[in-house]
Motif scaffolding. Structure first.
Motif, mmCIF file in Angstrom:
data_model
loop_
_atom_site.group_PDB
_atom_site.id
_atom_site.type_symbol
_atom_site.label_atom_id
_atom_site.label_comp_id
_atom_site.label_asym_id
_atom_site.label_seq_id
_atom_site.Cartn_x
_atom_site.Cartn_y
_atom_site.Cartn_z
ATOM 1 N N ASN A 328 0.861 -1.235 -0.131
ATOM 2 C CA ASN A 328 0.037 -0.093 -0.064
ATOM 3 C C ASN A 328 0.820 1.370 0.125
ATOM 4 O OD1 ASN A 328 -2.489 1.406 0.130
ATOM 5 N ND2 ASN A 328 -2.648 1.527 2.182
ATOM 6 N N GLN A 329 0.618 2.179 -0.804
ATOM 7 C CA GLN A 329 1.305 3.337 -1.000
ATOM 8 C C GLN A 329 2.503 3.278 -2.011
ATOM 9 O OE1 GLN A 329 -0.032 6.416 -0.041
ATOM 10 N NE2 GLN A 329 -1.744 5.319 0.844
ATOM 11 N N GLY A 330 2.926 1.912 -2.208
ATOM 12 C CA GLY A 330 4.140 1.647 -3.040
ATOM 13 C C GLY A 330 3.649 1.044 -4.260
ATOM 14 N N THR A 331 4.776 -0.120 -4.707
ATOM 15 C CA THR A 331 4.515 -0.878 -5.883
ATOM 16 C C THR A 331 4.437 -2.337 -5.645
ATOM 17 O OG1 THR A 331 5.690 1.017 -6.942
ATOM 18 C CG2 THR A 331 5.576 -1.206 -8.135
ATOM 19 N N ILE A 332 3.749 -2.992 -6.327
ATOM 20 C CA ILE A 332 3.516 -4.358 -6.258
ATOM 21 C C ILE A 332 4.015 -5.107 -7.782
ATOM 22 C CG2 ILE A 332 1.166 -4.726 -6.799
ATOM 23 C CD1 ILE A 332 1.302 -7.358 -4.834
ATOM 24 N N PHE A 333 4.916 -5.903 -7.705
ATOM 25 C CA PHE A 333 5.407 -6.608 -9.047
ATOM 26 C C PHE A 333 4.879 -7.878 -9.219
ATOM 27 C CE2 PHE A 333 8.716 -9.051 -11.314
ATOM 28 C CZ PHE A 333 8.495 -8.494 -12.608
ATOM 29 N N LEU A 334 3.957 -8.187 -10.084
ATOM 30 C CA LEU A 334 3.162 -9.494 -10.403
ATOM 31 C C LEU A 334 3.793 -10.006 -11.562
ATOM 32 C CD1 LEU A 334 -0.464 -8.674 -9.868
ATOM 33 C CD2 LEU A 334 1.070 -9.335 -7.971
ATOM 34 N N ASP A 335 4.795 -11.013 -11.123
ATOM 35 C CA ASP A 335 5.762 -11.953 -12.112
ATOM 36 C C ASP A 335 4.872 -13.016 -12.711
ATOM 37 O OD1 ASP A 335 7.461 -12.219 -14.233
ATOM 38 O OD2 ASP A 335 9.096 -12.888 -12.782
#
Length: 567
Positions: A328-335
């Protein structure tokens, strides 16, 4: 040893290491690329160095230049002459000096022992190219002028002896003597060794220039406009057009919260690009959470991504937040986003459209502010057509696609990547190498890299592990299966670009062959006769016999063992 006992071994083994590849504009000495340069041009370079840097600094520069050249050639000595005595193997240096046209070397005394470190040598030099250049430009000198040559002798001997050996020119044709004469001893045995060792140290002028460049760079960083700030990726591991295009797209995306879809083959560095995007964005101070969807069991993927409430299913013994809430408030990387289950795809679509989610087994809707970067090495459009991926989710992810090209399409970046990974793994394994051989670099540049950057890093790591300290990483350290015909690099060999020195063809007489191929002909018996003859000629030395037969030593050893078993 006296001048009556010193003889130079035959140079054919050295000459066979020289390979002219004129169609590609290359000359090879074993695995090192060489150059043919006019002696007069080297004289002009020497003159310009003296005029620009002064005599002392020019002398130090040329001594270091020669030292590193000798160090490289010393690596060849034990490879080319593994079965000769230490003295004969050591003569690779003096003989290469002559073969390269630098100077004629006559050994006068040589007495050394690698184990104890004892070393003493005397050589006469005739026809020094440095003497000719100096006399042509300046006339007689009041001090010895064979700076590159003396550096070469010191570098070669230091590598060979595993300790610092210094040579001094006790007489020089550049000062009016008939010929040059040099003496070599361990550094500490010279009373003035510190004065001579200073020439092997980096020039303070170079350090001063580098310091000034660093200050200028720092000033540029302080006053650089945010509008033209380059992404960190450009300055680290790439300068090709394809790579710069990726960085341009990243900078544009970083200014918004748009969902990004990274596409490309496995191993191209999608997670590195995702981290670069996060670092370049205004979310850089918040969390970056990377998730490989292929590594999570399908029945747990929703709980991992969106969280779970206690008692939602057997085994859910406590409430916990999912990856999205952590990001939350950041970045999620879904590989490997294509591996999401249909239900998880629906939940992800809701997060993208409404910025909200519900934990598994929960009833409360939670607002979430997260930048989503998805990645896949498959074509999602094809997956949609095949019914494996939701069309509405694909269109939502495909708002800002970035294609990361495979390494074979950005070969200009390979040298930078190699340097980056060499530094990384030399530090990791506390080792120092002398870099990569020229032939190995050519192979790395021409290889097709099915595993892309990940494969390159693994290969560099292998090379660092297999190579001893201060040695050059050779071709076989990277490509252990090069002898296998199926290896991709053998395509290069068939094109002649990395072909080894061609073997002398065996003369064939059709009449003799017809007589040989009689009804009772046995290929096995002929092979045995050839092997027996070769072993007899070299007094049973397997390595030498293998070279005569055009085989590797292991191949001949296998045949010898087989012959013994049959007897």
């Amino acid at each position: 040893m006296t001048d009556n006992t010193l003889t130079l071994p035959d140079t054919q083994d050295l000459l066979k290491q020289i390979h002219f590849e004129s169609s590609e504009g290359k000359i090879w000495l074993e695995e090192q690329r060489m150059l043919l340069i006019h002696s007069a041009v080297m004289g002009l370079l020497r003159k310009e160095l003296i005029q620009t840097m002064g005599v002392e600094r020019a002398k130090g520069f040329l001594i270091r230049f020669g030292y590193h050249t000798g160090w490289r050639d010393a690596e060849l000595a034990k490879k080319i002459r593994p079965d000769m005595s230490h003295e004969e193997a050591f003569m690779v240096g003096p003989q290469l000096h002559a073969i390269k046209g630098m100077v004629k070397v006559t050994p006068k005394a040589l007495d050394f022992d690698v184990e104890s470190g004892h070393f003493f040598a005397e050589f006469d030099w005739h026809n020094s190219h440095e003497v000719e250049a100096h006399l042509a430009n300046y006339g007689n000198s009041d001090m010895p002028v064979c700076w590159t040559l003396i550096g070469y002798a010191s570098g070669f001997s230091s590598y060979y002896m595993n300790r610092q050996i210094l040579f001094k020119e006790t007489q020089c044709a550049g000062t009016g003597s008939d010929h040059c004469h040099i003496v070599g001893k361990p550094a500490e045995e010279w009373e003035d060794h510190k004065e001579h060792e200073k020439y092997l140290l980096p020039d303070p002028m170079i350090e001063q220039i580098m310091a000034l460049q660093s200050e200028v760079s720092d000033l540029k960083d302080k006053f650089r406009s945010p509008d033209v700030e380059e992404d960190i990726l450009i300055n680290s591991v790439g300068h090709s057009g394809a790579f710069k295009n990726i960085c341009h797209l990243i900078r544009k995306a970083a200014k918004s919260r748009v969902t990004v879809l990274l596409q490309g083959e496995t191993g191209v560095g999608k997670e590195i690009v995702a981290r670069g995007l996060h670092t370049s964005s205004d979310r850089a101070e918040q969390a970056f959470v990377a998730v490989n969807c292929a590594c999570i069991p399908p029945d747990l993927i929703e709980a991992e991504l969106f969280g779970v409430e206690k008692g939602a299913f057997t085994g859910a013994t406590q409430t916990r937040e999912g990856k999205f809430e952590r990001a939350n408030q950041g970045t999620i990387f879904l590989d490997e986003v294509i591996e999401l289950t249909p239900h998880a795809q629906a939940a992800l679509l809701r997060v993208l459209q409404e910025s909200e989610l519900e934990r598994v087994g929960g009833t409360r809707t939670r607002h979430i502010d997260v930048r989503v970067i998805a990645a896949t090495n498959e074509d999602l459009e094809v997956a949609v057509q095949e019914g494996r991926f939701r069309a509405d989710l694909f269109y939502r992810l495909n708002v800002y696609p970035i294609y990361i090209p495979p390494l074979r399409e950005r070969t200009e970046d390979i040298p930078l990547l190699i340097e980056h990974f060499l530094k990384k793994h030399c530090t990791l394994y506390n080792k120092k190498t002398a870099g990569i051989s020229d032939k190995a670099m050519l192979a790395l540049n021409q290889y097709k890299w099915p595993g892309n950057i990940r494969e390159l890093e693994n290969m560099i790591e292998r090379g660092v592990i297999l190579t001893d300290n201060n040695q050059t990483i050779g071709l076989t350290s990277f490509f252990p299966s090069l002898s296998e015909p199926s290896h991709p690099l053998n395509v290069i060999n068939t094109q002649g670009q990395l072909a080894e020195q061609p073997q002398t063809p065996v003369p064939s007489d059709p009449g003799s062959l017809d007589k040989l191929l009689s009804d009772d002909f046995s290929l096995e018996a002929l092979e045995k006769q050839l092997i027996d003859s070769a072993m007899e000629q070299v007094n049973g030395n397997v390595s030498k016999a293998a070279r005569k037969l055009g085989l590797t030593r292991p191949a001949l050893a296998y045949r010898l063992k087989k012959m013994q078993e049959n007897n």
